[in-house]
Design an enzyme around this catalytic site. Structure first.
Site, PDB file in Angstrom:
ATOM      1  N   LYS A 270     -10.687  -8.942  -4.564  1.00  0.00           N
ATOM      2  CA  LYS A 270      -9.757  -9.456  -3.534  1.00  0.00           C
ATOM      3  C   LYS A 270     -10.183  -9.147  -2.097  1.00  0.00           C
ATOM      4  O   LYS A 270      -9.816  -9.883  -1.180  1.00  0.00           O
ATOM      5  CB  LYS A 270      -8.343  -8.889  -3.765  1.00  0.00           C
ATOM      6  CG  LYS A 270      -7.622  -9.533  -4.928  1.00  0.00           C
ATOM      7  CD  LYS A 270      -6.186  -9.048  -4.994  1.00  0.00           C
ATOM      8  CE  LYS A 270      -5.487  -9.620  -6.192  1.00  0.00           C
ATOM      9  NZ  LYS A 270      -4.073  -9.249  -6.265  1.00  0.00           N
TER      10      LYS A 270
ATOM     11  N   SER B  31      -2.468 -15.718 -16.342  1.00  0.00           N
ATOM     12  CA  SER B  31      -2.491 -16.810 -15.354  1.00  0.00           C
ATOM     13  C   SER B  31      -2.911 -18.152 -15.978  1.00  0.00           C
ATOM     14  O   SER B  31      -2.333 -19.191 -15.637  1.00  0.00           O
ATOM     15  CB  SER B  31      -3.398 -16.454 -14.177  1.00  0.00           C
ATOM     16  OG  SER B  31      -2.779 -15.456 -13.407  1.00  0.00           O
TER      17      SER B  31
ATOM     18  N   GLY C 199       4.421   3.604  -3.400  1.00  0.00           N
ATOM     19  CA  GLY C 199       3.012   3.229  -3.523  1.00  0.00           C
ATOM     20  C   GLY C 199       2.513   2.634  -2.220  1.00  0.00           C
ATOM     21  O   GLY C 199       3.312   2.095  -1.425  1.00  0.00           O
ATOM     22  N   ALA C 200       1.199   2.749  -2.002  1.00  0.00           N
ATOM     23  CA  ALA C 200       0.619   2.268  -0.739  1.00  0.00           C
ATOM     24  C   ALA C 200      -0.716   1.571  -0.994  1.00  0.00           C
ATOM     25  O   ALA C 200      -1.638   1.660  -0.203  1.00  0.00           O
ATOM     26  CB  ALA C 200       0.440   3.443   0.220  1.00  0.00           C
TER      27      ALA C 200
ATOM     28  N   GLY D  21      -2.918  -2.063  -2.600  1.00  0.00           N
ATOM     29  CA  GLY D  21      -3.102  -3.440  -2.152  1.00  0.00           C
ATOM     30  C   GLY D  21      -1.823  -4.264  -2.229  1.00  0.00           C
ATOM     31  O   GLY D  21      -1.525  -5.041  -1.303  1.00  0.00           O
ATOM     32  N   ALA D  22      -1.046  -4.100  -3.302  1.00  0.00           N
ATOM     33  CA  ALA D  22       0.167  -4.903  -3.455  1.00  0.00           C
ATOM     34  C   ALA D  22       1.207  -4.486  -2.409  1.00  0.00           C
ATOM     35  O   ALA D  22       1.857  -5.334  -1.784  1.00  0.00           O
ATOM     36  CB  ALA D  22       0.731  -4.748  -4.869  1.00  0.00           C
TER      37      ALA D  22
HETATM   38  N1  LIG Z   1       3.569  -8.952 -10.488  1.00  0.00           N
HETATM   39  C1  LIG Z   1       2.461  -9.273  -9.850  1.00  0.00           C
HETATM   40  O1  LIG Z   1       2.166 -10.444  -9.606  1.00  0.00           O
HETATM   41  C2  LIG Z   1       1.570  -8.180  -9.344  1.00  0.00           C
HETATM   42  C3  LIG Z   1       0.623  -8.447  -8.347  1.00  0.00           C
HETATM   43  C4  LIG Z   1      -0.177  -7.393  -7.878  1.00  0.00           C
HETATM   44  C5  LIG Z   1      -0.022  -6.119  -8.427  1.00  0.00           C
HETATM   45  N2  LIG Z   1       0.887  -5.917  -9.407  1.00  0.00           N
HETATM   46  C6  LIG Z   1       1.067  -4.578 -10.003  1.00  0.00           C
HETATM   47  O2  LIG Z   1       1.380  -3.671  -8.956  1.00  0.00           O
HETATM   48  C7  LIG Z   1       0.798  -2.405  -9.229  1.00  0.00           C
HETATM   49  C8  LIG Z   1       0.017  -1.936  -8.011  1.00  0.00           C
HETATM   50  O3  LIG Z   1      -1.077  -2.796  -7.741  1.00  0.00           O
HETATM   51  P1  LIG Z   1      -2.064  -2.467  -6.524  1.00  0.00           P
HETATM   52  O4  LIG Z   1      -3.056  -3.555  -6.488  1.00  0.00           O
HETATM   53  O5  LIG Z   1      -1.285  -2.161  -5.303  1.00  0.00           O
HETATM   54  O6  LIG Z   1      -2.760  -1.105  -7.054  1.00  0.00           O
HETATM   55  P2  LIG Z   1      -3.476   0.024  -6.205  1.00  0.00           P
HETATM   56  O7  LIG Z   1      -4.079  -0.550  -4.963  1.00  0.00           O
HETATM   57  O8  LIG Z   1      -4.329   0.770  -7.167  1.00  0.00           O
HETATM   58  O9  LIG Z   1      -2.269   1.011  -5.733  1.00  0.00           O
HETATM   59  C9  LIG Z   1      -1.496   1.717  -6.665  1.00  0.00           C
HETATM   60  C10 LIG Z   1      -0.514   2.634  -5.937  1.00  0.00           C
HETATM   61  O10 LIG Z   1       0.288   3.259  -6.947  1.00  0.00           O
HETATM   62  C11 LIG Z   1       0.296   4.656  -6.751  1.00  0.00           C
HETATM   63  N3  LIG Z   1       0.338   5.329  -8.047  1.00  0.00           N
HETATM   64  C12 LIG Z   1      -0.497   5.150  -9.102  1.00  0.00           C
HETATM   65  N4  LIG Z   1      -0.146   5.959 -10.122  1.00  0.00           N
HETATM   66  C13 LIG Z   1       0.917   6.679  -9.687  1.00  0.00           C
HETATM   67  C14 LIG Z   1       1.717   7.705 -10.278  1.00  0.00           C
HETATM   68  N5  LIG Z   1       1.507   8.133 -11.535  1.00  0.00           N
HETATM   69  N6  LIG Z   1       2.729   8.240  -9.539  1.00  0.00           N
HETATM   70  C15 LIG Z   1       2.953   7.813  -8.268  1.00  0.00           C
HETATM   71  N7  LIG Z   1       2.228   6.853  -7.658  1.00  0.00           N
HETATM   72  C16 LIG Z   1       1.224   6.298  -8.362  1.00  0.00           C
HETATM   73  C17 LIG Z   1      -0.988   4.979  -6.010  1.00  0.00           C
HETATM   74  O11 LIG Z   1      -0.751   6.160  -5.298  1.00  0.00           O
HETATM   75  P3  LIG Z   1      -1.921   7.062  -4.642  1.00  0.00           P
HETATM   76  O12 LIG Z   1      -2.353   6.331  -3.411  1.00  0.00           O
HETATM   77  O13 LIG Z   1      -1.241   8.348  -4.335  1.00  0.00           O
HETATM   78  O14 LIG Z   1      -3.015   7.172  -5.667  1.00  0.00           O
HETATM   79  C18 LIG Z   1      -1.180   3.747  -5.126  1.00  0.00           C
HETATM   80  O15 LIG Z   1      -0.537   3.902  -3.897  1.00  0.00           O
HETATM   81  C19 LIG Z   1      -0.057  -2.567 -10.475  1.00  0.00           C
HETATM   82  O16 LIG Z   1       0.640  -2.055 -11.571  1.00  0.00           O
HETATM   83  C20 LIG Z   1      -0.233  -4.058 -10.607  1.00  0.00           C
HETATM   84  O17 LIG Z   1      -0.336  -4.438 -11.958  1.00  0.00           O
HETATM   85  C21 LIG Z   1       1.688  -6.907  -9.870  1.00  0.00           C
END
Ligand SMILES: NC(=O)c1ccc[n+]([C@@H]2O[C@H](COP(=O)([O-])OP(=O)(O)OC[C@H]3O[C@@H](n4cnc5c(N)ncnc54)[C@H](OP(=O)(O)O)[C@@H]3O)[C@@H](O)[C@H]2O)c1
Length: 280
Positions: free
Chosen positions: A70, A21, A129-130, A132-133
């Site tokens: 967050k 960032s 996925g479910a 924060g994003a």
């Molecule tokens: N491009 C951007 O600006 C941006 C912004 C925000 C986030 N992101 C990316 O988006 C991703 C998610 O972020 P988040 O904040 O939502 O994370 P989070 O709250 O930890 O949620 C992650 C989700 O992914 C699932 N998951 C994790 N490992 C898995 C696997 N091996 N197989 C299947 N499902 C799996 C989890 O499932 P369970 O509930 O079953 O554990 C959960 O629902 C991250 O990689 C982050 O880097 C990118």
């Protein structure tokens, strides 16, 4: 050149070392000829309150907040914008009129990334996925008038909780499914959003959650991971002649939206993308 009039914005996170960032915002400030600097601050969870009060007192203009702050940051805000309230998380702070104001630009950034290639209104969306994003994006997509959202998650209860939270706020078509049912869901899907970290650096060869044989050429596949820029699921999408969107686009647009809140200016998407691809 930093001088007595330089305005400061920054990022609160912990850990913070991996962030790009500062690169993005400082490139934008230079291009827009704005006397601003964006600085990363490594703030441990127990210091969030004192850090945010300190930032306000130091006349910092605004902040991004990332993992793990967050949700906790909501406790220290004087105002929260409506969609951030629904999402239950804030990634952007603006110190204005002696108030600490909170916004969420993650979902808006994701929406703009999608709108670069398609209309989202009346589209059928599937989200893997479910977390924060997924939550931020689901709310923004619903507010933008999508036809339906299917949430597919390993932990079914977590997906159910997200669905029920959304239904308690907005009347919409939202469903929850298992990965076993992907074969039936993907053919009916217009836009597939992978919000899981599967395939993220350093685990770049991880098996993608959806393979090319399940996809179709009218599908748009958006992985939120931006490192690598082309993850394993996006490679599968290309094999199926589907349209791909990297997480880099969401990253850039959420940054553009935050910068707009602080400065009222629009940063240049194309330039930022070119420069960040080189950095990554
Ligand atoms: N491009 C951007 O600006 C941006 C912004 C925000 C986030 N992101 C990316 O988006 C991703 C998610 O972020 P988040 O904040 O939502 O994370 P989070 O709250 O930890 O949620 C992650 C989700 O992914 C699932 N998951 C994790 N490992 C898995 C696997 N091996 N197989 C299947 N499902 C799996 C989890 O499932 P369970 O509930 O079953 O554990 C959960 O629902 C991250 O990689 C982050 O880097 C990118």
């Amino acid at each position: 050149m930093i001088n007595g009039e330089t305005k400061i914005v920054g990022l609160f996170g912990h850990p913070i070392e991996h962030t790009i960032s500062p690169n993005m915002h400082n490139i934008a400030f230079k291009h827009l000829n704005l006397n601003y600097i964006y600085v990363p601050f490594n703030v441990k969870p127990q210091y969030l309150k004192s850090a945010i009060i300190g930032a306000k007192n130091m006349k910092i203009v605004g902040l991004n907040v990332t993992i793990p702050h967050k949700v906790n940051i909501l406790n220290y805000l004087d105002y929260i914008e409506d969609s951030a309230k629904l999402i239950g998380a804030v990634n952007t702070i603006y110190f204005e009129d002696n108030l600490i104001k909170g916004y969420n630009t993650d979902g808006k950034g994701a929406l703009r990334a999608l709108k670069n290639v398609t209309l989202v209104k009346n589209k059928k969306i599937s989200i893997l996925g479910a977390g924060g994003a997924a939550r931020a994006i689901a709310y923004e997509l619903i507010l933008d008038g999508v036809e339906s959202i299917n949430i597919i998650n390993r932990d079914f209860n977590k997906a159910e909780k997200l669905k029920n939270n959304i239904l308690s706020n907005i009347d919409c078509n939202i469903y929850v499914n298992n990965y076993d049912n992907l074969n039936n869901i993907i053919p009916e899907t217009d836009i597939l959003i992978d919000s899981t970290p599967v395939g993220m650096y350093p685990d770049v060869n991880a098996e993608p959650l959806v393979k090319s044989y399940m996809m179709h050429e009218n599908l748009i596949v958006n992985h939120l991971v931006y490192n690598p820029i082309e993850t394993s699921i996006l490679k599968e999408a290309k094999k199926a002649n589907a349209t791909t969107i990297s997480g880099l686009d969401m990253l850039i647009y959420q940054g553009i939206e935050s910068l707009k809140i602080w400065t009222k200016k629009e940063a240049p998407y194309k330039l930022l993308k070119e420069r960040l691809i080189k950095i990554l």
